[in-house]
Scaffold this motif. Structure first.
Motif, PDB file in Angstrom:
ATOM      1  N   GLU A   8      -2.707  -7.835   6.439  1.00  0.00           N
ATOM      2  CA  GLU A   8      -2.586  -7.719   4.755  1.00  0.00           C
ATOM      3  C   GLU A   8      -0.537  -6.568   4.768  1.00  0.00           C
ATOM      4  N   LYS A   9      -0.824  -5.425   4.978  1.00  0.00           N
ATOM      5  CA  LYS A   9      -0.061  -4.505   4.589  1.00  0.00           C
ATOM      6  C   LYS A   9       1.003  -5.142   5.732  1.00  0.00           C
ATOM      7  N   LEU A  10       0.323  -5.358   7.043  1.00  0.00           N
ATOM      8  CA  LEU A  10       1.408  -5.193   8.205  1.00  0.00           C
ATOM      9  C   LEU A  10       2.552  -6.871   7.807  1.00  0.00           C
ATOM     10  N   ARG A  11       2.007  -7.880   7.174  1.00  0.00           N
ATOM     11  CA  ARG A  11       2.419  -8.698   6.769  1.00  0.00           C
ATOM     12  C   ARG A  11       3.506  -8.723   5.330  1.00  0.00           C
ATOM     13  N   ALA A  12       3.114  -8.276   4.227  1.00  0.00           N
ATOM     14  CA  ALA A  12       3.445  -7.788   3.494  1.00  0.00           C
ATOM     15  C   ALA A  12       5.435  -6.743   3.855  1.00  0.00           C
ATOM     16  N   VAL A  13       4.858  -6.174   5.077  1.00  0.00           N
ATOM     17  CA  VAL A  13       6.306  -4.990   5.638  1.00  0.00           C
ATOM     18  C   VAL A  13       7.175  -6.257   6.412  1.00  0.00           C
ATOM     19  N   TYR A  14       6.711  -7.178   7.370  1.00  0.00           N
ATOM     20  CA  TYR A  14       7.386  -7.914   7.817  1.00  0.00           C
ATOM     21  C   TYR A  14       7.569  -9.311   7.288  1.00  0.00           C
ATOM     22  N   GLY A  15       6.241  -9.660   6.882  1.00  0.00           N
ATOM     23  CA  GLY A  15       6.761 -11.161   6.960  1.00  0.00           C
ATOM     24  C   GLY A  15       5.582 -12.225   7.748  1.00  0.00           C
ATOM     25  N   GLU A  16       6.188 -13.525   7.751  1.00  0.00           N
ATOM     26  CA  GLU A  16       5.215 -13.903   8.481  1.00  0.00           C
ATOM     27  C   GLU A  16       6.227 -14.202   9.472  1.00  0.00           C
ATOM     28  N   PRO A  17       5.894 -14.455  10.973  1.00  0.00           N
ATOM     29  CA  PRO A  17       6.937 -14.908  11.617  1.00  0.00           C
ATOM     30  C   PRO A  17       7.600 -15.693  11.961  1.00  0.00           C
ATOM     31  N   MET A  18       8.896 -15.465  12.859  1.00  0.00           N
ATOM     32  CA  MET A  18       9.788 -17.157  12.592  1.00  0.00           C
ATOM     33  C   MET A  18       9.319 -17.999  13.528  1.00  0.00           C
ATOM     34  N   GLY A  19       9.923 -19.337  12.745  1.00  0.00           N
ATOM     35  CA  GLY A  19       8.820 -20.737  13.012  1.00  0.00           C
ATOM     36  C   GLY A  19       9.357 -21.020  14.879  1.00  0.00           C
ATOM     37  N   LEU A  20      10.724 -20.254  15.118  1.00  0.00           N
ATOM     38  CA  LEU A  20      10.599 -20.680  16.655  1.00  0.00           C
ATOM     39  C   LEU A  20       9.784 -19.476  17.612  1.00  0.00           C
ATOM     40  N   ALA A  21       9.662 -18.614  17.112  1.00  0.00           N
ATOM     41  CA  ALA A  21       8.413 -17.565  17.544  1.00  0.00           C
ATOM     42  C   ALA A  21       7.544 -17.944  18.004  1.00  0.00           C
ATOM     43  N   VAL A  22       7.068 -18.972  16.866  1.00  0.00           N
ATOM     44  CA  VAL A  22       5.537 -19.470  16.862  1.00  0.00           C
ATOM     45  C   VAL A  22       5.336 -20.451  18.075  1.00  0.00           C
ATOM     46  N   ALA A  23       7.030 -21.492  17.478  1.00  0.00           N
ATOM     47  CA  ALA A  23       7.080 -23.020  18.582  1.00  0.00           C
ATOM     48  C   ALA A  23       6.888 -22.261  19.914  1.00  0.00           C
TER      49      ALA A  23
END
Length: 206
Positions: A8-23
């Motif tokens: 949770e702390k990690l995502r609070a700093v970086y946010g969610e991964p970009m769509g293309l990075a997942v796709a």
């Protein structure tokens, strides 16, 4: 500085991964991934033992030295070395590995994650009959994830730019550095002698 110790702390700093990075993450090798591996003369493999202690090892040979068997299987030769066998020992305990493939002049890299096993199967070793010396074992890797990594890290480092290459004489020879680190009385030699020694070892042992 606040320690980041939860997802949770990690995502609070970086946010969610970009769509293309997942796709772009594939569950098998497509033609582009296979072609990249066929062009690659150098890769690194990461592994960890049953306690999670990690290691990373460089591997290199001619382009395409890692063979693609099918959409989910690659085979890497294990050549003679100093018998530390850190990677192999880790695979015995924990078969999960990660790999990063490089092609000289390309700023993009290919990342692969999968499950490895060590084999002396003559059929697998026979895949490397086109090389002067056979490998001792073959590492067969079942690919779970494969994706191309963007160029930014190699562009920042200017890894392939001859204008920023560092003179090898900036550091002592490998023999000198190891002698200083271990206090073992070994010949320091010159860089030319070291290069000749390893070239001869490759020619004689593979």
């Amino acid at each position: 500085m606040t320690k980041i110790d939860t997802q949770e702390k990690l995502r609070a700093v970086y946010g969610e991964p970009m769509g293309l990075a997942v796709a772009k993450c594939l569950s098998k090798l497509d033609p582009h991934c296979k072609h990249f591996i066929e062009l690659s003369p150098f890769a690194v493999i990461s592994s960890a033992d049953c306690n999670g202690d990690a290691d990373v090892s460089p591997r290199g040979d001619g382009p395409g030295f890692i063979k693609v068997l099918d959409d989910n299987t690659i085979v890497m030769p294990d050549r003679p070395g100093n018998n530390r066998v850190d990677t192999l020992s880790n695979i015995v305990d924990n078969p999960k590995v990660g790999m990063l493939f490089f092609v000289p002049g390309f700023n993009e890299t290919l990342r692969i994650n999968g499950t490895a096993e060590i084999s002396t199967d003559p059929a697998l070793l026979g895949l490397f009959a086109d090389t002067p010396k056979p490998p001792i074992t073959a590492i067969r890797i079942t690919v779970d994830e494969a994706f191309l990594h963007c160029a930014k890290s190699l562009m920042r480092s200017k890894l392939w730019d001859a204008n920023v290459q560092i003179d090898r004489k900036t550091l002592p020879t490998l023999g000198k550095m190891i002698k200083d680190q271990t206090a073992v009385d070994i010949p320091e030699g010159t860089q030319e002698e070291a290069d000749t020694y390893f070239a001869q070892s490759i020619a004689e042992r593979g």
